[in-house]
Design a protein around this motif. Sequence first.
Motif, short mmCIF file in Angstrom:
data_model
loop_
_atom_site.label_atom_id
_atom_site.label_comp_id
_atom_site.label_asym_id
_atom_site.label_seq_id
_atom_site.Cartn_x
_atom_site.Cartn_y
_atom_site.Cartn_z
N GLU A 1 0.82 -1.21 0.00
CA GLU A 1 0.00 0.00 0.00
C GLU A 1 0.86 1.26 0.00
O GLU A 1 0.41 2.32 -0.39
CB GLU A 1 -0.94 0.03 1.22
CG GLU A 1 -1.83 -1.19 1.40
CD GLU A 1 -2.86 -1.38 0.30
OE1 GLU A 1 -3.09 -0.44 -0.49
OE2 GLU A 1 -3.42 -2.49 0.21
N THR A 2 2.09 1.14 0.51
CA THR A 2 2.96 2.31 0.58
C THR A 2 4.36 1.94 0.08
O THR A 2 4.92 0.93 0.50
CB THR A 2 3.07 2.84 2.03
OG1 THR A 2 1.78 3.15 2.52
CG2 THR A 2 3.94 4.09 2.09
N TYR B 1 -0.50 8.32 -4.96
CA TYR B 1 -0.70 9.46 -4.08
C TYR B 1 0.58 9.67 -3.31
O TYR B 1 1.21 8.69 -2.89
CB TYR B 1 -1.87 9.20 -3.13
CG TYR B 1 -3.18 8.98 -3.84
CD1 TYR B 1 -3.98 10.06 -4.19
CD2 TYR B 1 -3.59 7.70 -4.20
CE1 TYR B 1 -5.17 9.87 -4.88
CE2 TYR B 1 -4.78 7.50 -4.89
CZ TYR B 1 -5.56 8.59 -5.23
OH TYR B 1 -6.73 8.39 -5.91
N SER C 1 4.75 14.11 -3.23
CA SER C 1 3.72 14.76 -4.04
C SER C 1 4.27 16.03 -4.67
O SER C 1 3.95 16.38 -5.80
CB SER C 1 2.48 15.07 -3.19
OG SER C 1 2.80 15.96 -2.15
N SER D 1 -1.14 13.98 -6.54
CA SER D 1 -2.00 14.39 -5.42
C SER D 1 -1.40 13.95 -4.10
O SER D 1 -0.77 12.89 -4.02
CB SER D 1 -3.38 13.73 -5.50
OG SER D 1 -3.83 13.70 -6.81
N GLU D 2 -1.63 14.75 -3.07
CA GLU D 2 -1.13 14.39 -1.76
C GLU D 2 -2.15 13.50 -1.05
O GLU D 2 -3.35 13.75 -1.11
CB GLU D 2 -0.83 15.64 -0.92
CG GLU D 2 -0.07 15.29 0.34
CD GLU D 2 0.45 16.51 1.12
OE1 GLU D 2 0.62 17.58 0.50
OE2 GLU D 2 0.64 16.37 2.33
N THR D 3 -1.65 12.46 -0.38
CA THR D 3 -2.55 11.59 0.37
C THR D 3 -2.97 12.29 1.66
O THR D 3 -2.19 13.08 2.21
CB THR D 3 -1.86 10.25 0.71
OG1 THR D 3 -2.76 9.46 1.48
CG2 THR D 3 -0.59 10.47 1.51
N HIS D 4 -4.19 12.04 2.14
CA HIS D 4 -4.60 12.70 3.38
C HIS D 4 -4.17 11.90 4.60
O HIS D 4 -4.27 12.36 5.73
CB HIS D 4 -6.10 12.96 3.39
CG HIS D 4 -6.93 11.71 3.44
ND1 HIS D 4 -7.27 10.99 2.31
CD2 HIS D 4 -7.46 11.03 4.48
CE1 HIS D 4 -7.99 9.93 2.67
NE2 HIS D 4 -8.11 9.93 3.98
N SER D 5 -3.68 10.67 4.40
CA SER D 5 -3.22 9.87 5.53
C SER D 5 -2.25 8.81 5.04
O SER D 5 -2.39 8.28 3.94
CB SER D 5 -4.43 9.19 6.21
OG SER D 5 -3.98 8.15 7.06
N LEU E 1 -3.40 4.01 5.27
CA LEU E 1 -4.46 3.86 4.29
C LEU E 1 -4.29 2.54 3.55
O LEU E 1 -3.23 2.26 2.99
CB LEU E 1 -4.34 5.02 3.30
CG LEU E 1 -5.61 5.58 2.71
CD1 LEU E 1 -6.58 6.01 3.81
CD2 LEU E 1 -5.29 6.78 1.84
N TYR F 1 -5.57 0.76 0.39
CA TYR F 1 -6.37 1.01 -0.82
C TYR F 1 -7.12 -0.24 -1.26
O TYR F 1 -8.23 -0.18 -1.74
CB TYR F 1 -5.47 1.49 -1.96
CG TYR F 1 -4.78 2.81 -1.69
CD1 TYR F 1 -5.45 4.01 -1.88
CD2 TYR F 1 -3.46 2.85 -1.25
CE1 TYR F 1 -4.82 5.23 -1.64
CE2 TYR F 1 -2.84 4.06 -1.01
CZ TYR F 1 -3.51 5.24 -1.20
OH TYR F 1 -2.89 6.43 -0.97
N THR G 1 0.45 4.68 -2.07
CA THR G 1 1.08 5.90 -1.56
C THR G 1 2.58 5.81 -1.81
O THR G 1 3.17 4.73 -1.68
CB THR G 1 0.83 6.03 -0.04
OG1 THR G 1 -0.57 5.95 0.21
CG2 THR G 1 1.38 7.33 0.50
#
Lengths: 620, 620
Positions: free
Chosen positions: A450-451, A479, A485, A491-495, A498, A500, A506
């Motif tokens: 995920e990251t 993200y 970013s 786009s910047e991730t909000h957290s 996360l 997905y 991310t």
Amino acid sequence: MALYDLMFSQLDVTSSQLLVNDGFFRDTAFRKQLSDTVSSLLDLRVIPIFNENDAVSTRKAPYEGKNCLQDSSGIFWDNDSLAGLLALELKADLLVLLSDVEGLYSGPPSDPKSKLIHTYVKEKHQSEITFGEKSRLGRGGMTAKVNAAVCAAYAGTPVIITSGYATDNIIRVLRGERIGTVFHKDAHLWTSIKEVSAHEMAVAARNSSRRLQVLNSEERRKILLAMADALEINESVIRLENGADVADAEEMGYEKALISRLTLRPEKISSLVKSVRMLADMEEPIGQILKRTELADKLILEKISCPLGVLLVIFESRPDALVQIAALAIRSGNGLLLKGGKEAKRSNAILHKVITSIIPDTVGDKLIGLVTSREDIPDLLKLDDVIDLVVPRGSNKLVSQIKGTTKIPVLGHADGICHVYVDKTANIDMAKKIIRDAKIDYPAACNAMETLLVHVDLSRNGGLDELVAELQREGVQLYGGPRASNLLNISETHSFHLEYSSLACTVEIVDDVFAAIDHIHHHGSAHTECIVAEDSEVAEAFLSQVDSAAVFHNASTRFCDGTRFGLGAEVGISTGRIHARGPVGVEGLLTNRWILRGSGHVVNSDRGVTYTYKDLPVKA
Amino acid sequence: MALYDLMFSQLDVTSSQLLVNDGFFRDTAFRKQLSDTVSSLLDLRVIPIFNENDAVSTRKAPYEGKNCLQDSSGIFWDNDSLAGLLALELKADLLVLLSDVEGLYSGPPSDPKSKLIHTYVKEKHQSEITFGEKSRLGRGGMTAKVNAAVCAAYAGTPVIITSGYATDNIIRVLRGERIGTVFHKDAHLWTSIKEVSAHEMAVAARNSSRRLQVLNSEERRKILLAMADALEINESVIRLENGADVADAEEMGYEKALISRLTLRPEKISSLVKSVRMLADMEEPIGQILKRTELADKLILEKISCPLGVLLVIFESRPDALVQIAALAIRSGNGLLLKGGKEAKRSNAILHKVITSIIPDTVGDKLIGLVTSREDIPDLLKLDDVIDLVVPRGSNKLVSQIKGTTKIPVLGHADGICHVYVDKTANIDMAKKIIRDAKIDYPAACNAMETLLVHVDLSRNGGLDELVAELQREGVQLYGGPRASNLLNISETHSFHLEYSSLACTVEIVDDVFAAIDHIHHHGSAHTECIVAEDSEVAEAFLSQVDSAAVFHNASTRFCDGTRFGLGAEVGISTGRIHARGPVGVEGLLTNRWILRGSGHVVNSDRGVTYTYKDLPVKA
């Protein structure tokens, strides 16, 4: 009365006080007139509010031990019995008695062992319940409520006792929600698959599991082989029932992925049969001597493996999970309660039938119980005295909900936020291959990446661009963290916490392996992390310091799986730290016992024996 | 207003409505008069009830962003800010704001991760809290309440936000009970040892434990050796502080047994020092390779042992437990929070100081935190996100309470109802010796015999009489089951599930070994059971079928103990089935991680590698 009046008037409802005396009820004419009065009031949309006419009451002896309320000639002695009397007299559809607790408990509500009884069954509960102290708020404690409720219910008016504190409880009762305690004359007929039996099923499974343990290894092996045969023999009927589930699911318009998981294709059945035979032939897991010590002369201590007891497995969609789990339970000597998804109802029913049909009578087919009603989950999760482990296999939401609502240990994981860290010393081609596999192979899996964390140097030498291009080529939506970013113009991730579970990921830049470790500890879910690096010192730092269930060097996170780890069938992947961690096979369904063999040894303040503490070989 | 009036009048209290407009507050004369009016009303025992005079209100813009309430010139825009304004204006001692939830939560109250904040600290919480949806009941959701509370509190009137549903909450607040959220201008000064720091202590302990793990085995050994030295060097000051605790306890009239447990005699200290040195020299438990498998060519999987994380140990009276547990935590690489009994306050403080003084700065002395305030236990038990295991060492009641109130796994046992079954084939002299030891050696211990089961044949040949006489000679009070009480003419016990913890014991007759096993499964606590029998087949049936943590043949139940089992120091005895069972040493404080080393291996739908599954020796 003034209070009722005021509060009803705020809702533009008129209320009317009716004061009655107990003697009245002996008079048939009065009873007739009472019914008429109430009918007229209700026609006028006026709410009648009854109370005893205390000021002129001449009653002395309390109502009790009378011929109940069945002939409507009884007298009352508190508001509860008055309510019961009126409910019958006025032929009410339902009587709701409000209390200061949620309903009737199996013991004093203040005792944590007491359980709320959802359905009162006279035959069962009458002798079982111990009442707590009477409420201090006047007469009419729980004993009085239950007496009134039993009388009214058995005379024909169903009763619910619930709490009066929550203002919407009456509405919830009328909506049919499962709150409070219901009293109904037919309750004994419809509680067979309710909480009564959830407990009984668990107890029966435990008893059967004890008999299963007494069998020798070969006998347990034969059960598994018979199970494999039965699955083969019954393949056509299994596929027929499964086909009906699939057809229903298609008609309901369920998504394709669910229908695919639901469908038992011939190759899936044959692979199931194969895995059951593999489990049959695996080394006996029960009674293994894990440790053997001579404590003193002729005093030998053994630590041996043994089953946990009773497992509750809650699974969604996949009917093949039922077979795998049942086989694991038999192999590990455990009792099992299964709760499947409603979309696989017929498939689960036939599989359960086929499997339990081959369990020998000496063990009993209650070894494996299939729980069918959805509302039973909350009841099952309360049975911490008879269920030893819960294994939820389903969505994050299911797992989180279960973890939040039970005291039974839960084996599983809610989140799978897996990281791949690409070090500056990474072989970039290898890194591309690994991140591609980790993200693309099965994006919805819990062990998917995920990251992606990338060493800052790679952002200067084109390495980062290559990695990003590799993912974007596969259609992965990226993200960025604050640094990435900016740099990559995404786009910047909000957290950072996360999951997905889809073709998204991310990306963030970190300064070195220690920054990567910190990031993972701070934002991860302790599932599976990977470092791609050629520098073995950096890799070892990552492997030794990252505090997750699985930590990989130069290998895809997708390898984190019971089957790929060679554990045979998988119970699940645990991100908990207690008992079992990471992919869990048979071992996670076992615990241990300590067996000590002596010949009259006593402690006698530690002067009874001379301790020797010799480790002995575990094979005697 | 009518409702207030009605409800107060039921208590014979007069209330009086005061309607105010926001503009009024700009007028000093009005404010003076308001104070006078309220004073007069209170003198007359009339309760003033304020509301905005909506009918004539001309206010348009909402109050907000103004210079708070500090100059009392602000306007209000809802009942919460009006209440804050009035509290200041009238110099109230306390403002209670009633809400539909228990108080202020760290996030939306519906989110299970949200925690009730007992003490609001502006500096800390202002940025941290995320508010949920506004309550549907008009204006004035939690945001408005917190704004009003912060303004009033920092201007000098303490505020408590609590639920208005429980009718006695205001009384509980006035009693000083710890409910709701308190706002006070000095809150930042007195929250250092409250919930804020319980969480912070746990996080600091985890961070330190990660640094402790990074050390090599020799470095951890040296810490333990330094700890042993420090205990020796500081023996006199430790005994001095302990002496003060003992003197206090004697003055308080505590019972002798407690004072004996509390006292750190020189021989107890030297035995502690010895056990710390033994732990220092034990084989390194962290990073042990438990399993090693080649999954595919150059893809090697290892299962290695690692620390659990952060332990919370709650213990009573014995200050030596602090030393043992701290040594076990260091040996196993875990962070530790310790909560001792108040009777050992000074002893625990000095021991904690001595121990943490030798923890190197590279690890950090926050590895071991000493929690001192009693009210912190409920807060600590809520920290399931940062504490991995709770070990209660104390009374049954303590253990049961803790198990009932936390989601953190608990290692321990509530009951120790141990059985000895004397078979018809028993050597009666051996049986006498064993039951004597099992009951007399230390009657208050959890592994002492509470129930003696005797084969029916022994009641006919004098065996039973001999056993009973042996116990009675030692002053053991006997209670019989239905059969034994009849036969022996002794009082009947009211329950078989009874832990006497004293010189008392239940006796019952059973028909054979299987009846004994059933009795134990039905009435026992799955702690320790013993069979005395010469027939080895009968003995093996008992050993293999009794489902308890420890099952003994011809040996006293008193052997069930970590030290006697040779595990070194003991964390406790677990009757749980998950993670660790029976006496628990260092092993119970460990979990495992899976380490996979590859060279670019990918899953690629299981076509990426050819699985080999070769078991490799665990020593590389």
